[in-house]
Design an enzyme around this catalytic site. Structure first.
Site, short mmCIF file in Angstrom:
data_model
loop_
_atom_site.label_atom_id
_atom_site.label_comp_id
_atom_site.label_asym_id
_atom_site.label_seq_id
_atom_site.Cartn_x
_atom_site.Cartn_y
_atom_site.Cartn_z
N PRO A 147 0.83 -1.21 0.00
CA PRO A 147 0.00 0.00 0.00
C PRO A 147 0.86 1.27 0.00
O PRO A 147 1.87 1.34 0.70
CB PRO A 147 -0.83 -0.11 1.28
CG PRO A 147 -0.26 -1.23 2.05
CD PRO A 147 0.59 -2.06 1.16
N GLU A 148 0.49 2.23 -0.83
CA GLU A 148 1.20 3.50 -0.90
C GLU A 148 0.33 4.56 -0.24
O GLU A 148 -0.70 4.24 0.34
CB GLU A 148 1.52 3.81 -2.37
CG GLU A 148 2.29 2.65 -3.00
CD GLU A 148 2.64 2.84 -4.48
OE1 GLU A 148 2.82 3.99 -4.92
OE2 GLU A 148 2.74 1.83 -5.18
#
Ligand SMILES: [Zn+2]
Length: 277
Positions: free
Chosen positions: A2-3
């Site tokens: 996840p960014e």
């Protein structure tokens, strides 16, 4: 992994399913998820209320009523979800926070890389990772002047430069490929060779892309879902990431996937030529 847009989406979900809830028990099934002593962690948080959930870069910051902060990093596959107590949990659920209202917050992580660490509120920015983190990719925090200065000092390629959280917080493999495609910059271009115009364009695209992706609740890849278990909608709007072998939306050239600094990287060889410095 996840960014920023995905972690921000998780944070917003957590505000709805965890904020204001009081913990009356914590079950830890995989002790390594907790940095430090598991029993101390449990004792410090039982009886406490989650007063807020903040975020810095890809780190979630759970605030507790006793002035403690839990730093949570999801790494590759970590996710949170809630359910009613008594429902079965699977082997990938490693920590369960049981609330006094009969619900529970579960931390699920198939790769087991995610970590939680408890610190005194106000000291979180001195912890490794957060200590050196770069500005948030927003107009307020991330200026063109700063970006130019750090680019000129760099000796590396632009793609790994963007992935380095010391430079700017929150970009990972997906959004780095996207902003380079949008800015027509080759991922292997030396970071210190970008023109002033490219620097400005890349800067503006980073801010814009992260904001739009956050609006769409991020990109769903592999097992990422937000705190409600539903999928982000941004993958429909990706131009480069995951499109190796497909035609470039801008020019029709076949997109190429290569490795840059060990990371899969997709770009358009026509729109994003390597410019000799
Ligand atoms: Zn193209």
């Amino acid at each position: 992994m996840p960014e920023l847009p995905e972690v921000e989406t998780v944070r917003r979900g957590l505000l709805k399913i965890a904020k204001g809830r009081k913990i009356n028990a914590i079950d830890v099934y995989y002790g390594k998820t907790i940095d430090g002593d598991v029993e101390e962690f449990r004792q410090a948080l039982i009886g406490q209320t989650i007063t807020d959930v903040n975020r810095r870069g890809k780190y979630l910051l759970f605030r507790f009523s006793n002035n403690l902060t839990m730093i949570s990093h999801l790494r590759m596959e970590g996710k949170y979800f809630n359910q009613k107590q008594g429902k079965p949990i699977d082997k990938h659920t490693h920590v369960v926070f049981k609330f006094t209202d009969g619900t529970e917050l579960c931390y699920h992580d198939t790769r087991k890389f995610g970590r939680m660490r408890l610190v005194k509120t106000g000291t979180e920015m001195s912890v490794a990772g957060l200590k050196t983190i770069g500005p948030e990719p927003t107009d307020q925090d991330f200026t063109v002047e700063y970006f130019r200065k750090i680019l000129k000092r760099s000796r590396g390629k632009i793609k790994p430069f963007l992935l380095n959280q010391r430079h700017v917080a929150g970009l990972g493999n997906i959004y780095a490929d996207e902003v380079l495609w949008m800015s027509k910059i080759n991922p292997e271009q030396p970071a210190n060779s970008l023109s002033d115009e490219q620097i400005r364009l890349l800067h503006d695209n980073i801010i814009k892309e992260i904001a739009v992706a956050t609006k769409y609740k991020g990109t769903t890849v592999h097992s990422f879902t937000n705190a409600f278990g539903d999928a982000g909608g941004f993958q429909e709007r990706l131009h480069a990431y995951g499109r190796g072998g497909e035609k470039c939306e801008r020019c029709g050239t076949k997109m190429v996937k290569i490795k840059v600094a060990e990371r899969g990287t997709t770009f358009c060889p026509h729109c994003q030529p390597l410019v000799e410095g």
